[in-house]
Scaffold this motif. Structure first.
Motif, PDB file in Angstrom:
ATOM      1  N   GLY A 575       0.835  -1.203   0.000  1.00  0.00           N
ATOM      2  CA  GLY A 575       0.000   0.000   0.000  1.00  0.00           C
ATOM      3  C   GLY A 575       0.860   1.240   0.000  1.00  0.00           C
ATOM      4  O   GLY A 575       1.816   1.338   0.780  1.00  0.00           O
ATOM      5  N   SER A 579      -3.438   7.651  -4.608  1.00  0.00           N
ATOM      6  CA  SER A 579      -4.543   6.873  -5.143  1.00  0.00           C
ATOM      7  C   SER A 579      -4.102   5.608  -5.868  1.00  0.00           C
ATOM      8  O   SER A 579      -4.952   4.814  -6.266  1.00  0.00           O
ATOM      9  N   ASP A 581      -3.422   2.033  -6.647  1.00  0.00           N
ATOM     10  CA  ASP A 581      -3.903   0.824  -5.976  1.00  0.00           C
ATOM     11  C   ASP A 581      -2.906  -0.308  -6.185  1.00  0.00           C
ATOM     12  O   ASP A 581      -2.933  -1.000  -7.200  1.00  0.00           O
ATOM     13  N   SER A 609      -0.943   1.032   6.837  1.00  0.00           N
ATOM     14  CA  SER A 609      -1.425   1.089   5.455  1.00  0.00           C
ATOM     15  C   SER A 609      -0.441   0.491   4.463  1.00  0.00           C
ATOM     16  O   SER A 609      -0.851  -0.055   3.436  1.00  0.00           O
ATOM     17  N   ASP A 610       0.870   0.570   4.740  1.00  0.00           N
ATOM     18  CA  ASP A 610       1.824   0.030   3.767  1.00  0.00           C
ATOM     19  C   ASP A 610       1.827  -1.491   3.739  1.00  0.00           C
ATOM     20  O   ASP A 610       2.516  -2.094   2.916  1.00  0.00           O
ATOM     21  N   LYS A 613      -3.281  -1.760   2.898  1.00  0.00           N
ATOM     22  CA  LYS A 613      -4.112  -0.966   1.988  1.00  0.00           C
ATOM     23  C   LYS A 613      -4.462  -1.750   0.725  1.00  0.00           C
ATOM     24  O   LYS A 613      -5.569  -1.637   0.190  1.00  0.00           O
ATOM     25  N   VAL A 616      -7.821  -3.888   0.278  1.00  0.00           N
ATOM     26  CA  VAL A 616      -9.160  -3.354   0.021  1.00  0.00           C
ATOM     27  C   VAL A 616      -9.696  -3.877  -1.301  1.00  0.00           C
ATOM     28  O   VAL A 616     -10.812  -4.415  -1.386  1.00  0.00           O
ATOM     29  N   PRO A 634      -7.209  -1.401  11.312  1.00  0.00           N
ATOM     30  CA  PRO A 634      -6.524  -0.717  10.198  1.00  0.00           C
ATOM     31  C   PRO A 634      -6.537   0.782  10.373  1.00  0.00           C
ATOM     32  O   PRO A 634      -7.559   1.376  10.756  1.00  0.00           O
ATOM     33  N   LEU A 638      -9.038   3.044   6.398  1.00  0.00           N
ATOM     34  CA  LEU A 638      -9.008   1.697   5.831  1.00  0.00           C
ATOM     35  C   LEU A 638      -9.899   0.714   6.584  1.00  0.00           C
ATOM     36  O   LEU A 638     -10.282  -0.316   6.036  1.00  0.00           O
TER      37      LEU A 638
END
Length: 802
Positions: A575, A579, A581, A609-610, A613, A616, A634, A638
């Motif tokens: 992540g 933006s 993905d 998040s890294d 993410k 998702v 999270p 998230l």
């Protein structure tokens, strides 16, 4: 299927030769399959002609391919900000108020750089720009210059190669609102200046009065669609807006390409028909087809200028010119011959255009429509009735047939490029007529009025009406989505043999629909190419081997473990900020390379998040049998989408702690060594520390982002940590340096997952591991790293993508 002229198969062989510069074996297989299909006329073109065309393409591709620099400028050895000064050659507005800018003739100053020339072009991403640069401007950009190494993963997109096609070898990121981008001088490109002025006029025409109520999300998206349709400016959209359009199979309608040019031609056709109604005698002077071409030509040229003359739009304009020429020459298959003529011009002038996904998709869509339209015409002749009802029925069926044939033609390539299949052709029946018959005339008319001083109120009226129509279209999509009608599935991304085999079978289907003889050798070869990769995967899955792949996800971490029976475990999904993905474009793309979108067990080491993410999109699009985490929440925003995806897909959830174990069968197991009951699960030191074992022997250790204190504690407590493969803790950071821990693990291979934006991995970490006789790898220099272990637990080999 229209019979090919003798030169047209040679053009396909020429295109295969260009592709062979980067993909030699696939191109050679495509050429071989082409030779198995019937020639246009007996004995022509001869084999020598095919081989010559292939060789010419190979030579043209080699000559056109930009050569990467041998070395990076010495002044960039230290990762520190410098100032790059260069001339703008391309500006691409992106969603979320971003700009992607290409600079050429770049020179570097600051730090140890003293007017140092930068090889090739520089790709600049500008966040929150405070002005809109135009081609010809000279900009000064301050930031860290990095090579365009991209994400190097098995079976995924080679982003560095795509940049190389544009001559881009370095990239940087800057914030416009922090004075990191300045305009040193304005360019003298008059057309670009006029276009910028028109953009400003249209923006003013769409601006709300100060006392107007705020717009809802659909209305904002509707207003954003106007500059997108005119200038290819998507900066006003949110990522959610574009995702909604993509899942409705409508992303092509917002990409300025052949469809938009088709709308302009349709508008010109309506003007000609209206003129014919008023003055029928005009057809006696100029035939209607010629008149349509003559009226369309200046409108298409103007639209290409307004759209910024992007490569895809210019190619669409040239395709229109080729179609028009074939029409004027009274060719009975103008669409098909025009397509080949346009492709010939593209590939002779710009050979590397063959690598353009937009050109490939456009050409395949047009070819699909051209090849399968005649059978549709024959079928519609059997439909009874007359008058307006029959016309309306035929028009509806025609739109649906066109959409289906175009989507069928691009489906194998779309699946390869994007890894999903948003097949919703019925939505085109609603969207396309309104967009082409209502929105485009309003928007184009408004743009024309906006260019004339004094007509601003009329321009505002038309542009606002077009934006309101777009807003209602977006509301309709949102309503469809709420009812679960926007179907989009992650799919197996076909490998190159499967893609070639698919198009071989489509060609055979076209021959069958035309009532022509089927090439048995071509059919057999196509089926072999389609089925062989799956057979090979079945054989591979039957072996007792285990593989561990640390993906190249930038500054994050994601590890895939493949175990016997074709089962796959995913530990973290990476992540990045922004933006992009990683889950969809990198991890998911690699996992679905020739394999279905399925994950047996997903593990989230900790909720940063890294590491999570990317889950998702994976949880939403993939089939996941079970979810394991450390019990943390999270971070940021998230938590909600991950929880929603787990609930919607009814994925069993488990929180793990020290002492737990997951039995994988075949003597394989996951042992949980950490965290304990008193550890904070939302921090690095609350990471799951997992040990993969085979009959008690440690194959791999995955410590997440656990830091020195935890690692030393585990080693001191006498836990069995031995493992042949170590995923280095915390990206190889010095904050997780622990020599006693390394000694307890005694790895043979150590891999750090790190990006190029920080001091990772730490030199002292790798030095300590090397002194233990351990081979060290890092994803920011080696790309993805795969370690293959045989059924006896012995390391067979290590594979790297760089």
């Amino acid at each position: 299927m229209p019979p090919l002229l003798p030169w047209q198969p040679c053009l396909l062989a020429y295109a295969a030769g260009i592709l062979a510069v980067a993909f030699f074996l696939p191109a050679l297989c495509a050429l071989f399959l082409l030779l198995l299909f019937p020639r246009p006329m007996a004995g022509t073109p001869r084999l020598a002609a095919f081989l010559l065309a292939f060789a010419l393409g190979l030579g043209a591709g080699f000559l056109a391919m930009p050569t990467p620099p041998d070395t990076t400028p010495a002044c960039l050895a230290k990762v520190q900000p410098v100032t790059a000064t260069g001339r703008v050659i391309e500006v691409d507005p992106r969603p979320g108020n971003r700009q992607a800018v290409l600079l050429e003739a770049v020179r570097l100053t600051g730090g140890e750089c003293q007017e140092t020339p930068l090889p090739g072009r520089l790709a600049v991403t500008i966040d929150h720009p405070v002005f809109d640069p135009v081609p010809g401007d000279v900009l000064a950009v301050t930031g860290r210059m990095r090579p365009t190494s991209g994400f190097a993963n098995p079976g995924a997109t080679d982003f560095a190669f795509l940049r190389r096609l544009d001559g881009v070898f370095f990239r940087t990121f800057a914030r416009g609102d922090r004075a990191q981008v300045t305009r040193l001088s304005q360019g003298h490109n008059v057309l670009a200046t006029w276009r910028q002025a028109l953009r400003a006029r249209i923006a003013a025409a769409l601006a709300l009065p100060p006392d107007a109520p705020s717009l809802d999300e659909a209305a904002k998206a509707g207003r954003a669609m106007v500059p997108a349709l005119l200038f290819d400016d998507k900066s006003g959209f949110t990522e959610d807006d574009l995702d909604l359009v993509r899942r409705a199979s409508l992303a092509h309608t917002l990409a300025l390409s052949g469809m938009n040019v088709g709308y302009v031609v349709a508008l010109a056709t309506a003007l000609v028909l209206g003129l014919g109604r008023i003055t029928p005698g005009v057809y006696l002077r100029l035939p209607r087809p010629l008149l349509i071409v003559l009226v369309s030509a200046p409108l298409v040229v103007a639209y290409c200028w307004i759209g910024g003359a992007s490569p895809s739009l210019v190619r669409a304009g040239l395709m229109f010119a080729a179609f028009g020429l074939m029409l004027l020459l009274r060719r009975d298959k103008a669409l098909f011959d025009g397509l080949f003529l346009a492709l010939a011009v593209f590939l002779i002038v710009s050979p590397l255009a063959v690598f353009s996904a937009s050109l490939q998709l456009s050409a395949l869509a047009v070819a699909g429509i051209a090849v399968f339209w005649p059978p549709f015409v024959r079928l519609t002749r059997r439909i009874p009735g007359s008058g307006l009802p029959r016309t309306a029925l035929l028009w509806t069926l025609g739109v649906l047939w066109t959409s289906i044939t175009a989507e069928a033609a691009v489906l194998p390539l779309l699946a390869r490029l994007f890894g999903d299949w948003p097949f919703n052709p019925w939505i085109n029946l609603l969207w396309l007529p309104i967009l082409g018959g209502v929105v485009m005339p309003l928007v184009l008319g408004g743009a024309a009025l906006a260019a004339v001083p004094g007509l601003e109120p009329a321009a505002s009226l038309l542009l606002t009406a077009g934006a309101d129509c777009c807003a209602w279209l977006m509301r309709a999509l949102a309503a469809f989505d709420a009812q679960g009608l926007l179907v989009s599935h992650a799919v197996l991304r076909p490998t190159w043999p499967q893609i070639i085999g698919c198009y071989g079978l489509l060609a055979i289907l076209a021959l069958a629909a035309a009532g022509r003889a089927l090439p048995r050798a071509g059919l057999a070869a196509s089926l072999l190419l389609l089925l062989a990769p799956t057979a090979l995967h079945c054989i591979e899955d039957s072996q007792p081997d285990v593989s561990v792949t640390v993906f190249d996800v930038g500054q994050g971490q994601s590890v895939a473990v493949a175990i016997p029976g074709g089962r796959r475990l995913l530990i973290d999904a990476g992540g990045l900020f922004g933006s992009f993905d990683v889950g969809r474009a990198v991890v998911g793309a690699s996992l679905t390379d020739g394999r279905p979108p399925h994950i047996d067990l997903a593990f989230a080491s900790h909720p940063h998040s890294d590491h999570v993410k990317g889950f998702v999109s994976l949880l939403t699009r993939f089939t996941v049998d079970a979810w394991y985490d450390n019990g943390g929440t999270p971070e940021g925003d998230l938590a909600a989408p991950i929880a929603a995806a787990l609930a919607k897909r009814a994925i069993p959830q488990h929180s793990l702690a020290a002492g737990d174990a997951v039995d994988l069968g075949d003597g394989l197991a996951i042992e949980v060594l950490h965290p304990g009951p008193d550890d904070d699960r939302n921090t690095n030191n609350g990471s799951l520390i997992l040990r993969l074992t085979q009959n008690g022997h440690g194959l791999a250790l995955f410590p997440g982002d656990a830091e020195t204190r935890v690692l030393r504690k585990l080693a001191a407590q006498g836990h069995t940590l031995q493992a042949d493969i170590l995923v280095v803790p915390h990206h190889g950071s010095s904050s997780s340096f622990a020599k006693r821990f390394y000694a307890a693990v005694a790895p043979k291979v150590a891999i750090a997952s790190a990006g190029d934006s920080g001091p990772y991995p730490s030199g002292k970490v790798f030095d300590a591991l090397a002194r233990l006789g351990c081979a060290t790898y890092a994803t920011n220099r080696n790309g993805a790293v795969t370690v293959r272990v045989d059924g006896e637990g012995n390391i067979k080999r290590v594979e790297t993508q760089r």
